[in-house]
Design a protein around this motif. Structure first.
Motif, PDB file in Angstrom:
ATOM      1  N   VAL A  14       0.838  -1.202   0.000  1.00  0.00           N
ATOM      2  CA  VAL A  14       0.000   0.000   0.000  1.00  0.00           C
ATOM      3  C   VAL A  14       0.874   1.254   0.000  1.00  0.00           C
ATOM      4  N   TRP A  15       0.672   2.101  -1.017  1.00  0.00           N
ATOM      5  CA  TRP A  15       1.260   3.440  -1.068  1.00  0.00           C
ATOM      6  C   TRP A  15       0.106   4.428  -0.837  1.00  0.00           C
ATOM      7  N   GLU A  16       0.011   4.973   0.374  1.00  0.00           N
ATOM      8  CA  GLU A  16      -1.180   5.775   0.677  1.00  0.00           C
ATOM      9  C   GLU A  16      -0.964   7.276   0.519  1.00  0.00           C
ATOM     10  N   GLY A  17       0.298   7.728   0.417  1.00  0.00           N
ATOM     11  CA  GLY A  17       0.528   9.157   0.226  1.00  0.00           C
ATOM     12  C   GLY A  17      -0.144   9.985   1.307  1.00  0.00           C
ATOM     13  N   LYS A  18      -0.963  10.981   0.885  1.00  0.00           N
ATOM     14  CA  LYS A  18      -1.676  11.840   1.837  1.00  0.00           C
ATOM     15  C   LYS A  18      -2.988  11.219   2.306  1.00  0.00           C
ATOM     16  N   ALA A  19      -3.393  10.127   1.658  1.00  0.00           N
ATOM     17  CA  ALA A  19      -4.685   9.520   1.979  1.00  0.00           C
ATOM     18  C   ALA A  19      -4.551   8.532   3.135  1.00  0.00           C
ATOM     19  N   ASP A  20      -5.579   8.453   3.942  1.00  0.00           N
ATOM     20  CA  ASP A  20      -5.588   7.530   5.075  1.00  0.00           C
ATOM     21  C   ASP A  20      -6.343   6.269   4.660  1.00  0.00           C
ATOM     22  N   ASP A  49       8.622 -13.797  -3.557  1.00  0.00           N
ATOM     23  CA  ASP A  49       8.327 -15.213  -3.710  1.00  0.00           C
ATOM     24  C   ASP A  49       7.248 -15.355  -4.778  1.00  0.00           C
ATOM     25  N   ALA A  50       7.582 -15.997  -5.890  1.00  0.00           N
ATOM     26  CA  ALA A  50       6.629 -16.111  -6.991  1.00  0.00           C
ATOM     27  C   ALA A  50       5.425 -16.975  -6.628  1.00  0.00           C
ATOM     28  N   SER A  51       5.531 -17.765  -5.547  1.00  0.00           N
ATOM     29  CA  SER A  51       4.391 -18.576  -5.140  1.00  0.00           C
ATOM     30  C   SER A  51       3.345 -17.747  -4.414  1.00  0.00           C
ATOM     31  N   ARG A  52       3.684 -16.519  -4.043  1.00  0.00           N
ATOM     32  CA  ARG A  52       2.733 -15.621  -3.377  1.00  0.00           C
ATOM     33  C   ARG A  52       2.283 -14.550  -4.360  1.00  0.00           C
ATOM     34  N   ALA A  53       0.960 -14.387  -4.466  1.00  0.00           N
ATOM     35  CA  ALA A  53       0.432 -13.309  -5.292  1.00  0.00           C
ATOM     36  C   ALA A  53       0.667 -11.980  -4.583  1.00  0.00           C
ATOM     37  N   ALA A  54       0.830 -10.913  -5.358  1.00  0.00           N
ATOM     38  CA  ALA A  54       1.056  -9.590  -4.775  1.00  0.00           C
ATOM     39  C   ALA A  54       0.332  -8.540  -5.597  1.00  0.00           C
ATOM     40  N   LEU A  55      -0.295  -7.591  -4.907  1.00  0.00           N
ATOM     41  CA  LEU A  55      -0.986  -6.473  -5.538  1.00  0.00           C
ATOM     42  C   LEU A  55      -0.459  -5.174  -4.950  1.00  0.00           C
ATOM     43  N   ALA A  56      -0.495  -4.121  -5.754  1.00  0.00           N
ATOM     44  CA  ALA A  56      -0.149  -2.785  -5.273  1.00  0.00           C
ATOM     45  C   ALA A  56      -1.422  -1.952  -5.209  1.00  0.00           C
ATOM     46  N   ILE A  57      -1.624  -1.259  -4.102  1.00  0.00           N
ATOM     47  CA  ILE A  57      -2.751  -0.335  -3.961  1.00  0.00           C
ATOM     48  C   ILE A  57      -2.143   1.052  -3.750  1.00  0.00           C
ATOM     49  N   ILE A  58      -2.386   1.957  -4.698  1.00  0.00           N
ATOM     50  CA  ILE A  58      -1.704   3.249  -4.693  1.00  0.00           C
ATOM     51  C   ILE A  58      -2.731   4.379  -4.703  1.00  0.00           C
ATOM     52  N   SER A  59      -2.593   5.301  -3.771  1.00  0.00           N
ATOM     53  CA  SER A  59      -3.438   6.493  -3.767  1.00  0.00           C
ATOM     54  C   SER A  59      -2.948   7.467  -4.833  1.00  0.00           C
ATOM     55  N   VAL A  60      -3.881   8.131  -5.521  1.00  0.00           N
ATOM     56  CA  VAL A  60      -3.480   9.110  -6.529  1.00  0.00           C
ATOM     57  C   VAL A  60      -2.803  10.315  -5.892  1.00  0.00           C
ATOM     58  N   THR A  61      -2.877  10.451  -4.572  1.00  0.00           N
ATOM     59  CA  THR A  61      -2.161  11.563  -3.927  1.00  0.00           C
ATOM     60  C   THR A  61      -0.657  11.383  -4.028  1.00  0.00           C
ATOM     61  N   MET A  62      -0.204  10.169  -4.359  1.00  0.00           N
ATOM     62  CA  MET A  62       1.227   9.971  -4.608  1.00  0.00           C
ATOM     63  C   MET A  62       1.664  10.761  -5.829  1.00  0.00           C
ATOM     64  N   ILE A  63       0.744  10.942  -6.793  1.00  0.00           N
ATOM     65  CA  ILE A  63       1.034  11.730  -7.982  1.00  0.00           C
ATOM     66  C   ILE A  63       0.865  13.209  -7.693  1.00  0.00           C
ATOM     67  N   VAL A  68       6.537   9.883  -3.639  1.00  0.00           N
ATOM     68  CA  VAL A  68       7.114   9.497  -4.927  1.00  0.00           C
ATOM     69  C   VAL A  68       6.418   8.227  -5.400  1.00  0.00           C
ATOM     70  N   PRO A  69       5.686   8.274  -6.523  1.00  0.00           N
ATOM     71  CA  PRO A  69       5.005   7.066  -6.999  1.00  0.00           C
ATOM     72  C   PRO A  69       6.015   5.971  -7.296  1.00  0.00           C
ATOM     73  N   PRO A  70       5.673   4.731  -7.014  1.00  0.00           N
ATOM     74  CA  PRO A  70       6.609   3.626  -7.292  1.00  0.00           C
ATOM     75  C   PRO A  70       6.845   3.473  -8.784  1.00  0.00           C
ATOM     76  N   SER A  71       8.097   3.186  -9.139  1.00  0.00           N
ATOM     77  CA  SER A  71       8.449   2.987 -10.536  1.00  0.00           C
ATOM     78  C   SER A  71       8.045   1.592 -10.982  1.00  0.00           C
TER      79      SER A  71
END
Length: 461
Positions: A14-20, A49-63, A68-71
């Motif tokens: 989770v990249w939450e930036g200014k958002a809670d 670990d490729a056996s574990r699924a992973a998702l990114a949740i990013i707030s637009v406040t990072m932009i 700094v938004p993740p590359s």
């Protein structure tokens, strides 16, 4: 399929930036076996670990200035859920086209879970496989020796200490050790830069914490030790670890167990440790800056990664070409081969930053070629000159004063330039004409600061 099955072995970054939003996400997923990991400003594992699924949740406040938004390199192919500013009936359409999954700021738990299930289904339908590190370029004798050692020690459980200058590729060696292990190679590769650990967060990041262990701990968090279970923990720049943290690391290695902050139940660990440093740890031990007992625990196996200069011209040119071709991609087919004057210039340059600095130059040249559509010698020569001025050294002295250069013009310097011009700046042919070796020619070009394509100056004497 049960809903729980969708969330087995799932990490949410989770990249939450200014958002809670992180606490809300953790609450929504609290009844499932999901790891919710705060990513803002913290170092992430270099590989997962490729056996574990992973998702990114990013707030637009990072932009919008919240961080700094993740590359793309950081995201490592993770699907992204954007948390947008508009209401659910009026979602914005200004996000990058590859990120099509958007939730409103006032998302409900049902909306979050539905989107997560959808993305996890898509990922598992594609059957993500364990990514192996790319092939290392190792034409030089010293790299051949190193790779033979890596292959010999890859399939053992002992700790490894990797030495080498900054930028030589110590992490790549660690990845090959990991990939070559029959047991740990199937697990995660967790990379940590010990020099980038924020003050006061060592215990939380390495040991993890239990839910409610401190204010704001709304969920349980696995530390780096637990994240690396059944895989490899790579500790880069281990020499930057303060002594009080060295003690805690040593205790974990001795006990093969870790206790999360706020918990009393130790968790057994099973991982392989690979540490790396560009410092002389033996000298630090003698000076009292590094614990001797930790050093001996780490250095069961020691590997030295040679510098780019030690590897020689053959590896230098091969690495440059490989990086440049990867930057150009399909456009390389429409271009002529990399010109001789460029590879010849690269072969005579000194790169104190090693492969990392060479990569930077190759990417600069690649951008120039992609934008111009040709091997623009003027722009590329300018990039080479800028790179030469990054870090002058004994092997590449600083530019002399104009008056001193003029004293050279009527003798050897002008003779060398003339010979280079006669041979279209091909160094091997020029050295043959002058009756000297190519190495001696390079040394003279460094001594007189002769730049590729530089015209001779008439003798003013």
């Amino acid at each position: 399929m049960r809903t729980q099955d969708h969330f087995d072995d799932l990490d949410l970054y989770v990249w939450e930036g200014k958002a809670d939003i992180q606490d809300r996400i953790a609450r929504c997923m609290s009844s499932f076996e999901v790891e919710v990991i705060r990513a803002d400003g913290l170092p992430l594992p270099a590989d997962r670990d490729a056996s574990r699924a992973a998702l990114a949740i990013i707030s637009v406040t990072m932009i919008d200035g919240g961080g700094v938004p993740p590359s793309a390199e950081v995201l490592q192919g993770m699907p992204v859920i954007w948390v947008g500013a508009a209401s659910r009936d009026r979602l914005p359409h200004s996000y990058p086209p590859e990120y099509l999954h958007v939730l409103p700021f006032d998302f409900t738990c049902a909306e979050l879970r539905t989107m997560v299930i959808k993305l996890v289904r898509q990922m598992r339908a594609h059957g993500a496989s364990i990514q192996q590190p790319g092939a290392l370029i190792a034409n030089s004798d010293c790299m051949q020796v190193l790779l033979a050692e890596v292959n010999a020690f890859a399939d053992c459980d002992h700790n490894v200490l990797v030495h080498g200058e900054t930028g030589v590729g110590k992490e790549r060696i660690a990845q090959h050790l990991h990939a070559g292990h029959s047991r740990y190679g199937r697990g995660p590769f967790v990379a940590v830069n010990c020099g980038a650990i924020p003050d006061g967060l060592f215990e939380s990041l390495f040991f993890g914490h239990a839910k409610g262990s401190f204010t704001g701990a709304a969920y349980a968090h696995k530390g780096y030790f637990e994240q690396a279970t059944n895989g490899t923990l790579f500790l880069d720049e281990i020499g930057d670890l303060p002594r009080y943290q060295q003690v805690k690391l040593l205790r974990v290695l001795e006990d093969n167990a870790v206790t999360r902050l706020g918990s009393t139940s130790p968790v057994k660990l099973d991982f392989r440790l690979v540490a790396a440093t560009n410092r002389d740890l033996r000298e630090m031990v003698n000076g009292g800056d590094f614990r001797a007992d930790l050093f001996y625990r780490l250095a069961v196996i020691e590997l030295h990664v040679p510098s780019l200069e030690e590897r020689g011209v053959i590896d230098k040119i091969a690495i440059f070409k490989a990086i440049l071709n990867s930057v150009l991609g399909e456009e390389q087919k429409a271009l002529q081969e990399i010109p001789y004057w460029l590879t010849d210039a690269i072969s005579g340059m000194y790169f104190p930053g090693n492969v990392r600095q060479l990569r930077n130059l190759a990417e600069r040249v690649g951008v120039i070629v992609r934008q111009m559509g040709v091997w623009d010698q003027v722009l590329i020569q300018r990039a080479l000159q800028l790179m030469r001025g990054v870090a002058p050294s004994a092997a590449e002295p600083e530019r002399p004063e104009v008056g001193e250069r003029r004293r050279w013009n009527g003798n050897e310097r002008n003779r060398i330039i003339a010979a280079l011009e006669n041979n279209d700046w091909r160094r091997q042919d020029t050295a043959h004409e002058l009756g000297i070796s190519r190495k001696v020619l390079w040394e003279k070009m460094r001594k007189y600061q002769i730049l590729d394509g530089e015209p001779s100056i008439p003798d003013e004497s």
